[in-house]
Design a protein around this motif. Structure first.
Motif, PDB file in Angstrom:
ATOM      1  N   MET A   1       1.016  -1.048   0.167  1.00  0.00           N
ATOM      2  CA  MET A   1       0.009  -0.220  -0.098  1.00  0.00           C
ATOM      3  C   MET A   1       0.889   1.118   0.053  1.00  0.00           C
ATOM      4  SD  MET A   1      -3.198   0.916   2.327  1.00  0.00           S
ATOM      5  CE  MET A   1      -2.583   0.443   3.883  1.00  0.00           C
ATOM      6  N   LYS A   2       0.540   2.156  -0.765  1.00  0.00           N
ATOM      7  CA  LYS A   2       1.470   3.323  -0.930  1.00  0.00           C
ATOM      8  C   LYS A   2       0.761   4.452  -0.211  1.00  0.00           C
ATOM      9  CE  LYS A   2       4.119   6.372  -3.878  1.00  0.00           C
ATOM     10  NZ  LYS A   2       4.736   6.251  -5.323  1.00  0.00           N
ATOM     11  N   ILE A   3       1.388   5.074   0.791  1.00  0.00           N
ATOM     12  CA  ILE A   3       0.848   6.210   1.597  1.00  0.00           C
ATOM     13  C   ILE A   3       1.631   7.471   1.448  1.00  0.00           C
ATOM     14  CG2 ILE A   3       0.592   6.796   3.921  1.00  0.00           C
ATOM     15  CD1 ILE A   3      -0.107   3.961   4.641  1.00  0.00           C
ATOM     16  N   LEU A   4       0.827   8.574   1.210  1.00  0.00           N
ATOM     17  CA  LEU A   4       1.294  10.041   1.074  1.00  0.00           C
ATOM     18  C   LEU A   4       1.348  10.401   2.439  1.00  0.00           C
ATOM     19  CD1 LEU A   4       2.605  12.068  -0.330  1.00  0.00           C
ATOM     20  CD2 LEU A   4       0.249  13.018  -0.945  1.00  0.00           C
ATOM     21  N   LEU A   5       2.351  10.677   3.231  1.00  0.00           N
ATOM     22  CA  LEU A   5       2.401  11.474   4.662  1.00  0.00           C
ATOM     23  C   LEU A   5       2.351  12.797   4.570  1.00  0.00           C
ATOM     24  CD1 LEU A   5       2.585  11.390   7.766  1.00  0.00           C
ATOM     25  CD2 LEU A   5       5.286  10.534   7.556  1.00  0.00           C
ATOM     26  N   ILE A   6       1.841  13.696   5.015  1.00  0.00           N
ATOM     27  CA  ILE A   6       1.978  15.142   4.829  1.00  0.00           C
ATOM     28  C   ILE A   6       2.158  15.660   6.211  1.00  0.00           C
ATOM     29  CG2 ILE A   6       1.029  17.343   3.866  1.00  0.00           C
ATOM     30  CD1 ILE A   6      -0.851  15.565   2.173  1.00  0.00           C
ATOM     31  N   GLU A   7       3.273  15.837   6.641  1.00  0.00           N
ATOM     32  CA  GLU A   7       3.660  16.128   8.164  1.00  0.00           C
ATOM     33  C   GLU A   7       4.811  16.955   8.091  1.00  0.00           C
ATOM     34  OE1 GLU A   7       3.626  17.140  11.689  1.00  0.00           O
ATOM     35  OE2 GLU A   7       1.958  15.479  11.568  1.00  0.00           O
ATOM     36  N   ASP A   8       4.943  18.394   8.950  1.00  0.00           N
ATOM     37  CA  ASP A   8       5.810  19.022   8.858  1.00  0.00           C
ATOM     38  C   ASP A   8       6.970  18.855  10.159  1.00  0.00           C
ATOM     39  OD1 ASP A   8       4.097  20.317  10.633  1.00  0.00           O
ATOM     40  OD2 ASP A   8       5.058  21.976  10.642  1.00  0.00           O
ATOM     41  N   ASP A   9       6.477  18.198  11.238  1.00  0.00           N
ATOM     42  CA  ASP A   9       7.166  17.980  12.297  1.00  0.00           C
ATOM     43  C   ASP A   9       8.355  16.760  11.760  1.00  0.00           C
ATOM     44  OD1 ASP A   9       7.906  16.160  14.701  1.00  0.00           O
ATOM     45  OD2 ASP A   9       7.157  18.291  15.591  1.00  0.00           O
ATOM     46  N   LEU A  10       9.620  17.100  11.781  1.00  0.00           N
ATOM     47  CA  LEU A  10      10.584  16.149  11.621  1.00  0.00           C
ATOM     48  C   LEU A  10      10.654  14.881  12.402  1.00  0.00           C
ATOM     49  CD1 LEU A  10      13.573  18.604  10.955  1.00  0.00           C
ATOM     50  CD2 LEU A  10      12.766  17.056   9.180  1.00  0.00           C
ATOM     51  N   ASP A  11      10.508  14.919  13.600  1.00  0.00           N
ATOM     52  CA  ASP A  11      10.777  13.824  14.572  1.00  0.00           C
ATOM     53  C   ASP A  11       9.447  12.796  14.390  1.00  0.00           C
ATOM     54  OD1 ASP A  11      12.898  14.550  15.650  1.00  0.00           O
ATOM     55  OD2 ASP A  11      12.251  15.596  17.374  1.00  0.00           O
ATOM     56  N   LEU A  12       8.279  13.380  14.320  1.00  0.00           N
ATOM     57  CA  LEU A  12       7.049  12.664  14.224  1.00  0.00           C
ATOM     58  C   LEU A  12       7.088  12.162  12.667  1.00  0.00           C
ATOM     59  CD1 LEU A  12       4.442  11.388  15.277  1.00  0.00           C
ATOM     60  CD2 LEU A  12       3.202  13.965  14.435  1.00  0.00           C
ATOM     61  N   GLY A  13       7.150  13.182  11.688  1.00  0.00           N
ATOM     62  CA  GLY A  13       7.245  12.439  10.337  1.00  0.00           C
ATOM     63  C   GLY A  13       8.257  11.323  10.076  1.00  0.00           C
ATOM     64  N   ASN A  14       9.380  11.242  10.735  1.00  0.00           N
ATOM     65  CA  ASN A  14      10.424  10.296  10.518  1.00  0.00           C
ATOM     66  C   ASN A  14       9.933   9.018  11.139  1.00  0.00           C
ATOM     67  OD1 ASN A  14      12.830   9.545   9.373  1.00  0.00           O
ATOM     68  ND2 ASN A  14      13.815   9.554  11.451  1.00  0.00           N
ATOM     69  N   GLY A  15       9.360   9.273  12.439  1.00  0.00           N
ATOM     70  CA  GLY A  15       8.776   8.272  13.170  1.00  0.00           C
ATOM     71  C   GLY A  15       7.755   7.425  12.342  1.00  0.00           C
TER      72      GLY A  15
END
Length: 221
Positions: A1-15
């Motif tokens: 499944m391909k997911i587009l994650l749109i999140e500006d917080d570096l730590d949360l986005g990377n996690g």
């Protein structure tokens, strides 16, 4: 499944990216609305994880555009806005689910699986639609309980179409993601593989949208 994650917080986005990738999901992570929309125009995804407080605008603006131009694409909002009215606004604006930050990754994974089941009939291993089944761990395919032997390319074409059931998948996307040589393959490989796939699984599954691409309808037309 391909997911587009749109999140500006570096730590949360990377996690989130690492956690979903570890579960076998294909994650594209962007930190701005403009980059997210560019990504959507270049390559379709199966599900969107959307933060609302983005550097270049409110995520609800992007959600409205998604609903206008990608009506059935599942969207799960991830937001620190935890008031009841914020959650209602998100859902009434077209989101399929709303998860308040901070959250446990286990809950996020559970909600993604639930949303995928509702949207695609996907339980994390099995894609099932109108008697057509595709089991990802074993790559087994069956039609009305009868096994079907597919080549690697035929299997990948079917998987991509089933993951996006009800939505047209363009020729370019199918060529880029499945076939060697990419778009414009002079041998017309896509047409050959699609004809073989249709012959093996039978009529009534893959519909051609002339000049655009192919679709597997969620209901019989």
């Amino acid at each position: 499944m391909k997911i587009l994650l749109i999140e500006d917080d570096l730590d949360l986005g990377n996690g989130v990216r690492i956690a979903l990738t570890d579960q076998g999901m294909d994650v594209v992570w962007t930190r701005q609305m403009s980059a997210a929309w560019h990504q959507l125009t270049q390559q379709p995804c199966d599900l969107v994880l959307l933060d609302l407080g983005l550097p270049d605008g409110d995520g609800l603006q992007l959600l409205a555009r998604l609903r206008r131009e990608h009506g059935s694409l599942p969207v799960l909002i991830l937001s620190a806005r935890d008031a009841l009215q914020d959650r209602l606004n998100g859902l009434d604006s077209g989101a399929d689910d709303y998860l308040v930050k901070p959250f446990e990754l286990a809950e996020l994974l559970s909600r993604i699986r639930a949303l995928a089941r509702r949207s695609y009939g996907f339980d994390g291993e099995l894609l099932s639609l109108r008697g057509l089944q595709l089991h990802m761990p074993t790559r087994r395919v069956s039609v009305e309980g009868q096994p079907v032997e597919l080549t690697v390319s035929e299997y990948e074409l079917l998987r991509l179409l089933m993951m996006r059931a009800g939505r047209i998948v363009t020729r370019r996307t199918l060529e880029e993601q499945v076939l060697p040589g990419g778009p414009g393959n002079a041998s017309n490989a896509l047409d050959v593989h699609m004809a073989n796939l249709r012959r093996k699984i039978g009529d009534g599954w893959v519909r051609t949208v002339r000049g655009v691409g192919y679709v597997i309808d969620q209901e019989t037309r």
